[in-house]
Write a protein that holds these residues in place. Structure first.
Motif, PDB file in Angstrom:
ATOM      1  N   LEU A 190       0.824  -1.215   0.000  1.00  0.00           N
ATOM      2  CA  LEU A 190       0.000   0.000   0.000  1.00  0.00           C
ATOM      3  C   LEU A 190       0.859   1.266   0.000  1.00  0.00           C
ATOM      4  O   LEU A 190       0.348   2.377  -0.165  1.00  0.00           O
ATOM      5  N   GLY A 191       2.179   1.103   0.189  1.00  0.00           N
ATOM      6  CA  GLY A 191       3.081   2.247   0.073  1.00  0.00           C
ATOM      7  C   GLY A 191       3.980   2.083  -1.140  1.00  0.00           C
ATOM      8  O   GLY A 191       5.023   2.723  -1.212  1.00  0.00           O
ATOM      9  N   CYS A 192       3.608   1.193  -2.048  1.00  0.00           N
ATOM     10  CA  CYS A 192       4.408   0.881  -3.250  1.00  0.00           C
ATOM     11  C   CYS A 192       5.840   0.545  -2.865  1.00  0.00           C
ATOM     12  O   CYS A 192       6.803   1.105  -3.390  1.00  0.00           O
ATOM     13  N   ASP A 198       0.749   3.522  10.387  1.00  0.00           N
ATOM     14  CA  ASP A 198      -0.657   3.606  10.835  1.00  0.00           C
ATOM     15  C   ASP A 198      -1.664   3.235   9.755  1.00  0.00           C
ATOM     16  O   ASP A 198      -2.667   3.927   9.570  1.00  0.00           O
ATOM     17  N   VAL A 199      -1.395   2.169   9.036  1.00  0.00           N
ATOM     18  CA  VAL A 199      -2.360   1.765   8.000  1.00  0.00           C
ATOM     19  C   VAL A 199      -3.620   1.217   8.642  1.00  0.00           C
ATOM     20  O   VAL A 199      -4.735   1.514   8.218  1.00  0.00           O
ATOM     21  N   SER A 213      -6.396   6.470  -5.564  1.00  0.00           N
ATOM     22  CA  SER A 213      -5.217   5.604  -5.721  1.00  0.00           C
ATOM     23  C   SER A 213      -5.509   4.411  -6.627  1.00  0.00           C
ATOM     24  O   SER A 213      -4.612   3.793  -7.168  1.00  0.00           O
ATOM     25  N   GLY A 214      -6.782   4.103  -6.770  1.00  0.00           N
ATOM     26  CA  GLY A 214      -7.138   2.925  -7.574  1.00  0.00           C
ATOM     27  C   GLY A 214      -7.803   1.888  -6.694  1.00  0.00           C
ATOM     28  O   GLY A 214      -8.795   1.274  -7.059  1.00  0.00           O
ATOM     29  N   ILE A 215      -7.266   1.725  -5.455  1.00  0.00           N
ATOM     30  CA  ILE A 215      -7.818   0.684  -4.586  1.00  0.00           C
ATOM     31  C   ILE A 215      -9.161   1.131  -4.004  1.00  0.00           C
ATOM     32  O   ILE A 215     -10.024   0.308  -3.677  1.00  0.00           O
ATOM     33  N   ASP A 216      -9.357   2.454  -3.879  1.00  0.00           N
ATOM     34  CA  ASP A 216     -10.613   2.963  -3.306  1.00  0.00           C
ATOM     35  C   ASP A 216     -11.817   2.495  -4.126  1.00  0.00           C
ATOM     36  O   ASP A 216     -12.833   2.058  -3.580  1.00  0.00           O
ATOM     37  N   GLU A 217     -11.646   2.508  -5.449  1.00  0.00           N
ATOM     38  CA  GLU A 217     -12.743   2.085  -6.333  1.00  0.00           C
ATOM     39  C   GLU A 217     -13.081   0.611  -6.119  1.00  0.00           C
ATOM     40  O   GLU A 217     -14.245   0.217  -6.021  1.00  0.00           O
ATOM     41  N   SER A 238       0.379   7.253  -1.536  1.00  0.00           N
ATOM     42  CA  SER A 238       0.230   8.638  -1.055  1.00  0.00           C
ATOM     43  C   SER A 238       1.497   9.452  -1.303  1.00  0.00           C
ATOM     44  O   SER A 238       1.452  10.673  -1.388  1.00  0.00           O
ATOM     45  N   SER A 239       2.654   8.761  -1.472  1.00  0.00           N
ATOM     46  CA  SER A 239       3.899   9.511  -1.727  1.00  0.00           C
ATOM     47  C   SER A 239       4.058   9.806  -3.217  1.00  0.00           C
ATOM     48  O   SER A 239       5.048  10.404  -3.631  1.00  0.00           O
ATOM     49  N   GLY A 240       3.105   9.351  -4.018  1.00  0.00           N
ATOM     50  CA  GLY A 240       3.148   9.637  -5.456  1.00  0.00           C
ATOM     51  C   GLY A 240       3.800   8.525  -6.260  1.00  0.00           C
ATOM     52  O   GLY A 240       3.863   8.590  -7.484  1.00  0.00           O
ATOM     53  N   ARG A 241       4.320   7.497  -5.552  1.00  0.00           N
ATOM     54  CA  ARG A 241       4.941   6.381  -6.289  1.00  0.00           C
ATOM     55  C   ARG A 241       3.868   5.582  -7.018  1.00  0.00           C
ATOM     56  O   ARG A 241       2.762   5.431  -6.511  1.00  0.00           O
ATOM     57  N   ILE A 242       4.262   5.058  -8.186  1.00  0.00           N
ATOM     58  CA  ILE A 242       3.310   4.259  -8.965  1.00  0.00           C
ATOM     59  C   ILE A 242       3.760   2.804  -8.936  1.00  0.00           C
ATOM     60  O   ILE A 242       4.941   2.510  -9.133  1.00  0.00           O
TER      61      ILE A 242
END
Ligand code: ADP
Length: 524
Positions: A190-192, A198-199, A213-217, A238-242
């Motif tokens: 989840l942080g790529c 604190d996930v 992010s994609g996972i929300d959908e 959230s850090s912008g990593r893909i």
């Protein structure tokens, strides 16, 4: 938490509670299992008798246990009257009297509490009342519950360790979209690749961290009751990593009626990147191939044009040379005549090359004309051999002609096939050293005629065999460097002529041993 469910502690409390009443020194909690006829020590107030399975009871002790009913309280003020099993235990624990209380709800197990004393018990012990029995019943019940809770706790720990050892990410989400559990693999995904803090407790649907992010959908759909399986999901941390995840989530209805989601995540970034790279390479290769095809077409056209342009002046030149050589032969200085002869030989050779190039161009365009006529195969073969025999003789080579069976005639363009076979036999002579042996064979094979040309020459390397029939392909070998007039056109022309007859040609060869070219053509 774990401590409050400790059955040993419960046994210790029991012992101290019983001390004024029964003067107990050791309280033990046992379980007898009927199916395996074994006894297990589940807990003890004293750490010395170790927990776990203990020796199987002997036959008489077994019968004694089987004979007892729930709520039985047995007194053994001294162990001499006790079953041998209790006597043995007594010895090993250093106790001389015991009270055994049985009780169990299940058919296949009997639980028991043993209260024992180091000293021999006096008769006052026997004055037991209903209140004590009630106490023991309650104690056994509590012990059983404690044991059960302990087992469940152990199971939870096992599940948790399976959870953390799993090679994939596992995630559990409640009906609001909050992450209620996630193993460390999921936290990292989840942080790529960079584990997020604190996930657990974070909300995928309402929080900012996973918005867009994609996972929300995917989570939204799953909580709506739909099972989701999203391959190569583009995930933006959230850090912008893909990175790319394969997410499989399943809705799980809870007893409360609410929908939770549980799912597995796999990081497929490497695979997707490779796939993208492969697609790009494929695209580049396709473009390169198309460019090659274009250049190849240009080359064919160029050869075609040049050959045509060369052919006319060459024909004229040959005519004049012919004329000069015959009409003015006597009027010319012998030196000039000899020069003229050389020019003629070279012009003829150039003309042959131009003709060959035109043949190749015709074959490629599918414009080679074949005019079939019933002709003798034997005459064809013999004609080719006699045209090449002088060359072979120069190199002191033998050419054998062999026939298997009665070789009849076939419908063919004898002139074109003559050219094809001549190219192959000429090669056999050229690529076989002085004194070599060549065989030209023919055989009738029903609907087909089989012709072969075998030599014991230099052979063809395996790496060239596939390409030998391609135009302009010549074998780059040291021993051939002196052969300057190689063009790599003879075999493609021969192949074109044979295939235009509906036949086929192939070669078997071994370097330094020789080659054999096979030709098969249909008779009609
Ligand atoms: P060319 O002989 O004019 O070069 P070909 O197309 O007839 O053209 O033959 C292509 C190449 O195949 C030759 O240059 C030679 O290297 C190889 N080759 C053909 N026939 C033989 C053979 N019988 N033995 C060894 N090499 C051969």
């Amino acid at each position: 938490m774990q401590d409050s469910y400790d059955t040993s502690k419960m046994c210790a409390i029991l012992r101290s509670e019983m001390a004024p009443l029964l003067k107990s020194d050791l309280v033990l909690f046992f379980r007898y299992r009927r199916d395996s006829a074994s006894i297990e020590l589940l807990a003890s107030s004293d750490p010395t008798p170790h927990l776990g399975s203990i020796a199987a009871p002997d036959q008489s002790s077994l019968e004694w246990i089987e004979g007892l009913v729930d709520d039985d309280l047995m007194w053994f003020p001294d162990l001499s009257s006790a079953p041998s099993l209790l006597q043995e235990w007594g010895k090993s624990w250093g106790v001389s009297s015991m009270a055994v209380f049985f009780g169990s709800e299940a058919d296949d197990i009997k639980d028991m509490i043993i209260i024992s004393r180091r000293e021999r018990q006096d008769e006052s012990w026997k004055k037991i009342d209903e209140e004590l029995l009630e106490f023991l019943r309650g104690a056994l019940f509590v012990l059983e519950i404690y044991y059960l809770i302990n087992e469940i706790d152990k199971m939870k720990t096992d599940i948790q360790s399976v959870f953390s050892l799993a090679p994939v990410g596992i995630i559990m989400i409640d009906s609001t979209g909050m992450i209620i559990n996630a193993n460390k693999q999921a936290i990292s995904m989840l942080g790529c690749g960079i584990p997020l803090d604190d996930v657990i407790g974070d909300n995928i649907l309402s929080g900012n961290r996973f918005k867009g992010s994609g996972i929300d959908e995917v989570v939204r759909k799953t909580l709506g009751g739909e099972e989701t399986d999203t391959e190569n999901m583009r995930f933006k941390s959230s850090s912008g990593r893909i990175c790319y995840l394969h997410a499989r989530l399943q809705p799980v209805p809870m007893m409360s009626g609410k929908m939770h989601a549980i799912g597995v995540l796999a990081d497929v970034t490497q695979r997707v990147r490779l796939q993208h790279q492969l697609e790009r390479s494929y695209q580049t290769l396709t473009e390169a191939f198309q460019e090659l095809q274009r250049v190849d077409k240009m080359k064919t056209r160029f050869i075609d044009v040049v050959s045509h342009e060369l052919r006319t002046p060459l024909t004229v030149m040959r005519g004049y040379l012919e004329l000069l050589g015959s009409e003015y032969k006597d009027k010319m200085d012998p030196k000039v005549l000899s020069k003229l002869q050389t020019i003629k030989v070279n012009t003829d050779r150039l003309y042959d090359i131009v003709e060959s190039m035109l043949d190749v161009a015709r074959i490629e365009k599918g414009a080679m004309e074949i005019t079939k006529q019933e002709s003798s195969v034997r005459a064809l073969v013999e004609g080719v051999v006699s045209s090449q025999r002088p060359l072979a003789q120069e190199k002191h080579q033998e050419i054998d002609v062999v026939t298997i069976g009665e070789v009849s005639s076939a419908r063919m363009d004898a002139k074109k096939l003559h050219d094809a076979l001549k190219n192959i036999l000429n090669n056999a002579i050229r690529y076989t050293p002085e004194g070599g042996k060549i065989q030209v064979g023919m055989a009738d094979e029903g609907k087909m005629v089989h012709i072969w040309i075998r030599d014991n020459g230099i052979g063809i390397p395996l790496s060239d065999l596939e390409k030998i029939f391609d135009r302009f392909h010549i074998v780059a070998a040291k021993e051939l460097s002196h052969q300057v007039d190689r063009m790599g056109l003879g075999l493609p022309i021969a192949k074109g002529i044979i295939e235009n007859h509906g036949g086929k040609i192939w070669v078997e060869s071994e370097p330094d041993k020789g080659s054999i070219f096979h030709i098969k053509i249909p008779k009609d």
